[in-house]
Design an enzyme around this catalytic site. Structure first.
Site, mmCIF file in Angstrom:
data_model
loop_
_atom_site.group_PDB
_atom_site.id
_atom_site.type_symbol
_atom_site.label_atom_id
_atom_site.label_comp_id
_atom_site.label_asym_id
_atom_site.label_seq_id
_atom_site.Cartn_x
_atom_site.Cartn_y
_atom_site.Cartn_z
ATOM 1 N N ARG A 32 0.850 -1.186 0.000
ATOM 2 C CA ARG A 32 0.000 0.000 0.000
ATOM 3 C C ARG A 32 0.886 1.237 0.000
ATOM 4 O O ARG A 32 1.896 1.291 0.737
ATOM 5 C CB ARG A 32 -0.893 0.035 1.254
ATOM 6 C CG ARG A 32 -2.075 -0.916 1.245
ATOM 7 C CD ARG A 32 -3.122 -0.587 0.173
ATOM 8 N NE ARG A 32 -4.272 -1.467 0.223
ATOM 9 C CZ ARG A 32 -4.407 -2.609 -0.470
ATOM 10 N NH1 ARG A 32 -3.435 -2.990 -1.279
ATOM 11 N NH2 ARG A 32 -5.500 -3.320 -0.369
ATOM 12 N N HIS A 40 -0.883 -0.606 -9.669
ATOM 13 C CA HIS A 40 -1.545 -1.499 -8.707
ATOM 14 C C HIS A 40 -1.990 -2.805 -9.378
ATOM 15 O O HIS A 40 -3.169 -3.173 -9.351
ATOM 16 C CB HIS A 40 -2.738 -0.788 -8.045
ATOM 17 C CG HIS A 40 -3.132 -1.418 -6.728
ATOM 18 N ND1 HIS A 40 -3.504 -0.690 -5.635
ATOM 19 C CD2 HIS A 40 -3.190 -2.727 -6.338
ATOM 20 C CE1 HIS A 40 -3.795 -1.520 -4.633
ATOM 21 N NE2 HIS A 40 -3.604 -2.753 -5.041
HETATM 22 P P1 NAP Z 1 -1.605 -10.878 5.993
HETATM 23 O O1 NAP Z 1 -1.671 -12.337 5.717
HETATM 24 O O2 NAP Z 1 -2.587 -10.262 6.890
HETATM 25 O O3 NAP Z 1 -0.121 -10.579 6.526
HETATM 26 C C1 NAP Z 1 0.249 -9.365 7.069
HETATM 27 C C2 NAP Z 1 1.664 -9.475 7.613
HETATM 28 O O4 NAP Z 1 2.082 -8.177 8.064
HETATM 29 C C3 NAP Z 1 1.764 -10.422 8.812
HETATM 30 O O5 NAP Z 1 2.977 -11.130 8.781
HETATM 31 C C4 NAP Z 1 1.746 -9.454 9.981
HETATM 32 O O6 NAP Z 1 2.414 -9.925 11.142
HETATM 33 C C5 NAP Z 1 2.511 -8.284 9.408
HETATM 34 N N1 NAP Z 1 2.191 -7.061 10.148
HETATM 35 C C6 NAP Z 1 0.992 -6.442 10.276
HETATM 36 N N2 NAP Z 1 1.093 -5.370 11.073
HETATM 37 C C7 NAP Z 1 2.385 -5.317 11.467
HETATM 38 C C8 NAP Z 1 3.127 -4.441 12.303
HETATM 39 N N3 NAP Z 1 2.534 -3.413 12.930
HETATM 40 N N4 NAP Z 1 4.428 -4.694 12.486
HETATM 41 C C9 NAP Z 1 5.013 -5.747 11.885
HETATM 42 N N5 NAP Z 1 4.376 -6.610 11.069
HETATM 43 C C10 NAP Z 1 3.080 -6.385 10.862
HETATM 44 O O7 NAP Z 1 -1.670 -10.054 4.629
HETATM 45 P P2 NAP Z 1 -1.372 -10.558 3.136
HETATM 46 O O8 NAP Z 1 -2.509 -11.352 2.606
HETATM 47 O O9 NAP Z 1 -0.016 -11.164 3.106
HETATM 48 O O10 NAP Z 1 -1.361 -9.157 2.363
HETATM 49 C C11 NAP Z 1 -0.487 -8.118 2.728
HETATM 50 C C12 NAP Z 1 -0.913 -6.824 2.064
HETATM 51 O O11 NAP Z 1 -0.566 -6.848 0.677
HETATM 52 C C13 NAP Z 1 -2.410 -6.564 2.041
HETATM 53 O O12 NAP Z 1 -2.846 -6.016 3.259
HETATM 54 C C14 NAP Z 1 -2.541 -5.582 0.900
HETATM 55 O O13 NAP Z 1 -2.444 -4.248 1.392
HETATM 56 C C15 NAP Z 1 -1.343 -5.863 0.013
HETATM 57 N N6 NAP Z 1 -1.745 -6.385 -1.317
HETATM 58 C C16 NAP Z 1 -1.384 -5.681 -2.433
HETATM 59 C C17 NAP Z 1 -1.713 -6.177 -3.675
HETATM 60 C C18 NAP Z 1 -1.320 -5.471 -4.945
HETATM 61 O O14 NAP Z 1 -1.799 -5.820 -6.008
HETATM 62 N N7 NAP Z 1 -0.453 -4.509 -4.911
HETATM 63 C C19 NAP Z 1 -2.436 -7.376 -3.789
HETATM 64 C C20 NAP Z 1 -2.784 -8.063 -2.626
HETATM 65 C C21 NAP Z 1 -2.411 -7.562 -1.389
HETATM 66 P P3 NAP Z 1 1.887 -11.242 11.934
HETATM 67 O O15 NAP Z 1 2.278 -12.386 11.024
HETATM 68 O O16 NAP Z 1 2.663 -11.219 13.180
HETATM 69 O O17 NAP Z 1 0.422 -11.092 12.083
HETATM 70 C C1 GLV Z 2 -5.137 -5.606 -3.499
HETATM 71 O O1 GLV Z 2 -4.487 -4.626 -3.406
HETATM 72 C C2 GLV Z 2 -5.602 -6.380 -2.381
HETATM 73 O O2 GLV Z 2 -5.460 -5.928 -1.250
HETATM 74 O O3 GLV Z 2 -6.131 -7.470 -2.625
#
Ligand code: NAP
Ligand code: GLV
Length: 309
Positions: free
Chosen positions: A224, A272
């Site tokens: 993000r 994005h």
């Molecule tokens: P997720 O499974 O919820 O994982 C989030 C990770 O971030 C976890 O390891 C969490 O730690 C860590 N985290 C959260 N808050 C933190 C903090 N304050 N300090 C340190 N670590 C922290 O999320 P995900 O499915 O992997 O997705 C991650 C993000 O990618 C999404 O939220 C979204 O914004 C982004 N995204 C972007 C795209 C794109 O097309 N650009 C597509 C999909 C997603 P813990 O393991 O300890 O909980």
């Molecule tokens: C895309 O940015 C997602 O959060 O799935």
């Protein structure tokens, strides 16, 4: 009883068709076609306008058509007790990892520098480093970040990762929490950001923390935009602290035409697209949760609203 589909993206018809296949008995309506708000039991949304979900008195769950729920939680009028369920992977991890690998290889194999040499018709050979001598860090070791870290480790990179809670991942040096962040950042020649946007992570990569990176580090932000303070990023690129940045996400999207990142020689901009939600996988995942709830169960995993992800 019906499902509200609220998705401002242009693929709403594809979602409707996919849901019709997996949940043929539940009518799917939009704000335009819905009757009484009380008929809506489930909402399937992407970045809903604040206020929309609070108007549904019989809502049982909110399903996010993506991984990041920041677009839902920004709504201060969100009903307090309704579970929020997000997509987990649903075809995104492979794409996110491809994007991260592209960025890693771009900087690891000096494609940024060779592009500059090419413009000057300069046939200069740079020394190659082994992947094992290249420290790469992944911020956020969730569904997506953990996949990135594992695949980078598989390719032999010196991988570290950082998360909120402690983690153990094979071949990845894991750091966590505020206490671990400086030690983590100080070893990331290539930093890949895969964090959710929450109250704790907004503006996290500011001048102070960027300064903890090794000089000449590269940044890949596929999570993000507001995780990174844009002015501090530009200053770090200008001042040479950062060698380059591959950016998929921005404070304002679409990135305004006059934003300097568009034309910055050290920046690669993508709109994005690091991962696009796969409609069939996403619909199947949400349908399974709705069926579970219709049979009296609870959703398998819900967003922790106090943490914001
Ligand atoms: P997720 O499974 O919820 O994982 C989030 C990770 O971030 C976890 O390891 C969490 O730690 C860590 N985290 C959260 N808050 C933190 C903090 N304050 N300090 C340190 N670590 C922290 O999320 P995900 O499915 O992997 O997705 C991650 C993000 O990618 C999404 O939220 C979204 O914004 C982004 N995204 C972007 C795209 C794109 O097309 N650009 C597509 C999909 C997603 P813990 O393991 O300890 O909980
Ligand atoms: C895309 O940015 C997602 O959060 O799935």
């Amino acid at each position: 009883l019906s499902i509200l589909l609220y998705n401002k993206l242009d693929n709403a018809d594809r979602w409707r068709a996919a849901f019709q296949e997996v949940l043929p008995d539940l009518p799917m309506v939009t704000r335009e076609t819905m009757g009484e708000p009380g008929e809506i039991r489930y909402a399937v949304v992407w970045q809903p306008e604040p206020g929309v979900l609070g108007e549904l008195p019989n809502l049982r769950a909110i399903f996010n058509l993506g991984a990041g729920v920041d677009g839902i939680l920004r709504d201060a009028s969100l009903p307090a007790d309704i579970p929020i369920v997000r997509l987990r992977d649903a075809g995104m991890a492979t794409q996110i990892t491809e994007y991260a690998l592209y960025g890693t290889l771009h900087y690891h194999r000096d494609f940024d520098r060779y592009a500059g040499f090419q413009r000057a018709a300069d046939w200069t050979e740079l020394p190659n480093r082994r992947a094992g001598d290249r420290p790469v860090g992944v911020m956020g070791l969730g569904v997506l970040g953990a996949d990135v870290a594992a695949k980078l480790a598989m390719l032999g990179f010196d991988v570290s990762g950082w998360s909120r809670s402690p983690k153990t991942l094979p071949d990845v040096s894991c750091f966590h929490g505020d206490d671990g962040v400086q030690a983590f950042l100080s070893r990331c020649e290539i930093l890949i950001v895969a964090l959710p946007l929450t109250d704790d992570t907004r503006g996290f990569l500011d001048a102070r923390r960027i300064a903890w990176l090794p000089d000449g580090a590269a940044l890949v932000n596929l999570a993000r935009g507001p995780l990174v303070v844009e002015a501090d990023l530009l200053a770090a690129l200008e001042g040479g602290k950062l060698r380059g940045a591959l950016l998929d996400v921005f404070n304002e999207e679409p990135l305004p035409a006059d934003n300097p990142l568009w034309r910055h020689p050290k920046v690669i901009v993508t709109p994005h697209i690091a991962a696009q939600t796969r409609v069939r996988e996403g619909a199947a995942q949400i349908a399974a949760e709705i069926r579970r709830m219709e049979e009296g169960g609870a959703p398998s995993q819900t967003v922790d609203r106090s943490l914001g992800y």
